[in-house]
Design a protein around this motif. Structure first.
Motif, PDB file in Angstrom:
ATOM      1  N   PHE A   1      37.231  81.698  59.341  1.00  0.00           N
ATOM      2  CA  PHE A   1      37.458  80.270  59.118  1.00  0.00           C
ATOM      3  C   PHE A   1      38.687  79.752  59.869  1.00  0.00           C
ATOM      4  CE2 PHE A   1      34.487  81.400  55.860  1.00  0.00           C
ATOM      5  CZ  PHE A   1      33.702  80.268  55.714  1.00  0.00           C
TER       6      PHE A   1
ATOM      7  N   ALA B   1      37.848  79.350  63.617  1.00  0.00           N
ATOM      8  CA  ALA B   1      36.863  78.270  63.768  1.00  0.00           C
ATOM      9  C   ALA B   1      37.529  76.910  63.627  1.00  0.00           C
ATOM     10  CB  ALA B   1      35.733  78.428  62.744  1.00  0.00           C
ATOM     11  N   TRP B   2      38.365  76.745  62.598  1.00  0.00           N
ATOM     12  CA  TRP B   2      39.043  75.468  62.402  1.00  0.00           C
ATOM     13  C   TRP B   2      40.058  75.189  63.510  1.00  0.00           C
ATOM     14  CZ3 TRP B   2      37.253  71.517  60.179  1.00  0.00           C
ATOM     15  CH2 TRP B   2      36.422  71.635  59.066  1.00  0.00           C
TER      16      TRP B   2
ATOM     17  N   ILE C   1      38.033  73.831  66.319  1.00  0.00           N
ATOM     18  CA  ILE C   1      37.544  72.490  65.987  1.00  0.00           C
ATOM     19  C   ILE C   1      38.665  71.458  66.071  1.00  0.00           C
ATOM     20  CG2 ILE C   1      36.713  71.091  64.038  1.00  0.00           C
ATOM     21  CD1 ILE C   1      34.910  73.592  63.390  1.00  0.00           C
TER      22      ILE C   1
ATOM     23  N   TRP D   1      31.098  64.502  56.697  1.00  0.00           N
ATOM     24  CA  TRP D   1      30.096  64.654  57.747  1.00  0.00           C
ATOM     25  C   TRP D   1      29.802  63.309  58.412  1.00  0.00           C
ATOM     26  CZ3 TRP D   1      25.274  63.157  59.322  1.00  0.00           C
ATOM     27  CH2 TRP D   1      24.617  63.992  60.218  1.00  0.00           C
TER      28      TRP D   1
ATOM     29  N   PRO E   1      30.511  70.381  67.830  1.00  0.00           N
ATOM     30  CA  PRO E   1      30.751  71.602  67.043  1.00  0.00           C
ATOM     31  C   PRO E   1      31.351  71.318  65.657  1.00  0.00           C
ATOM     32  CG  PRO E   1      31.480  71.917  69.302  1.00  0.00           C
ATOM     33  CD  PRO E   1      31.132  70.459  69.153  1.00  0.00           C
ATOM     34  N   TYR E   2      32.199  70.316  65.561  1.00  0.00           N
ATOM     35  CA  TYR E   2      32.785  69.914  64.275  1.00  0.00           C
ATOM     36  C   TYR E   2      31.678  69.471  63.323  1.00  0.00           C
ATOM     37  CZ  TYR E   2      36.254  67.333  61.334  1.00  0.00           C
ATOM     38  OH  TYR E   2      37.053  66.851  60.319  1.00  0.00           O
TER      39      TYR E   2
ATOM     40  N   TRP F   1      29.671  72.526  62.261  1.00  0.00           N
ATOM     41  CA  TRP F   1      30.442  73.387  61.352  1.00  0.00           C
ATOM     42  C   TRP F   1      30.510  72.771  59.949  1.00  0.00           C
ATOM     43  CZ3 TRP F   1      31.823  78.229  61.140  1.00  0.00           C
ATOM     44  CH2 TRP F   1      32.818  78.640  60.242  1.00  0.00           C
ATOM     45  N   VAL F   2      30.764  71.475  59.870  1.00  0.00           N
ATOM     46  CA  VAL F   2      30.841  70.832  58.556  1.00  0.00           C
ATOM     47  C   VAL F   2      29.451  70.768  57.910  1.00  0.00           C
ATOM     48  CG1 VAL F   2      31.360  68.645  57.367  1.00  0.00           C
ATOM     49  CG2 VAL F   2      33.009  69.635  58.964  1.00  0.00           C
TER      50      VAL F   2
ATOM     51  N   PHE G   1      27.209  73.129  58.277  1.00  0.00           N
ATOM     52  CA  PHE G   1      27.098  74.495  57.769  1.00  0.00           C
ATOM     53  C   PHE G   1      27.960  74.672  56.523  1.00  0.00           C
ATOM     54  CE2 PHE G   1      28.985  78.773  57.703  1.00  0.00           C
ATOM     55  CZ  PHE G   1      27.841  79.527  57.470  1.00  0.00           C
ATOM     56  N   ALA G   2      29.193  74.161  56.559  1.00  0.00           N
ATOM     57  CA  ALA G   2      30.089  74.259  55.401  1.00  0.00           C
ATOM     58  C   ALA G   2      29.503  73.535  54.198  1.00  0.00           C
ATOM     59  CB  ALA G   2      31.469  73.697  55.747  1.00  0.00           C
TER      60      ALA G   2
END
Length: 168
Positions: free
Chosen positions: A54, A57-58, A61, A120, A143-144, A147-148, A150-151
């Motif tokens: 995480f 990844a962050w 992002i 989102w 990608p952000y 990712w969000v 997916f989160a």
């Protein structure tokens, strides 16, 4: 982004401001994130990435988001357009931090699940506003959004596996 567009829009100040804002959001969100005993006790889906993933990844992002903001800022035609961009990025930053507060500090993944929809949507807004100014800036934010998304699914799974939650 060209050196000319950077000079036209304040030199390195926007770059430093975007980097500083991204760092501030990362620090505040990180400060609200406690993966101690409460988090460790939650049931999580088998497909959840390892905790160590995480952070990188962050970091990626936040870097892409800062770059997108600078590119869009440099191509905004006037102060009103720059103000709309700044407002959208500020809203997104607040929603990003709020999600961590709700999930980890308040220990309400169910509330965070509701909030992640707003987060989102704020990213989708950033893509539209930034992409209107600079196509690359819009793509840098994809990608952000992914990712969000997916989160959000991960958040939903945690809620489903652990509900009910109670109290603030």
């Amino acid at each position: 982004m060209t050196a000319t567009s950077l000079r036209r829009r304040g030199g390195w100040k926007p770059v430093l401001a975007a980097a500083g804002a991204a760092l501030l959001v990362a620090v505040l969100g990180g400060a609200a994130t406690d993966i101690g005993p409460w988090y460790q006790s939650l049931q999580k889906p088998a497909w959840q990435p390892p905790d160590w993933l995480f952070g990188p990844a962050w970091t990626l992002i936040f870097g892409l988001t800062a770059l997108a903001g600078v590119r869009a800022w440099a191509r905004a035609p006037d102060a009103a357009a720059r103000g709309r961009l700044l407002s959208a990025y500020a809203l997104n930053a607040l929603l990003n931090i709020l999600w961590s507060v709700l999930f980890f500090t308040v220990k309400r993944p169910d509330w965070a699940l509701v909030e992640v929809v707003s987060l989102w949507l704020s990213i989708a807004l950033l893509i539209v506003l930034s992409g209107r100014r600079d196509r690359v800036a819009g793509w840098l934010l994809v990608p952000y959004l992914i990712w969000v998304g997916f989160a959000g699914v991960l958040n939903w799974s945690v809620v489903r596996l652990n509900e009910p939650f109670s109290g603030p």
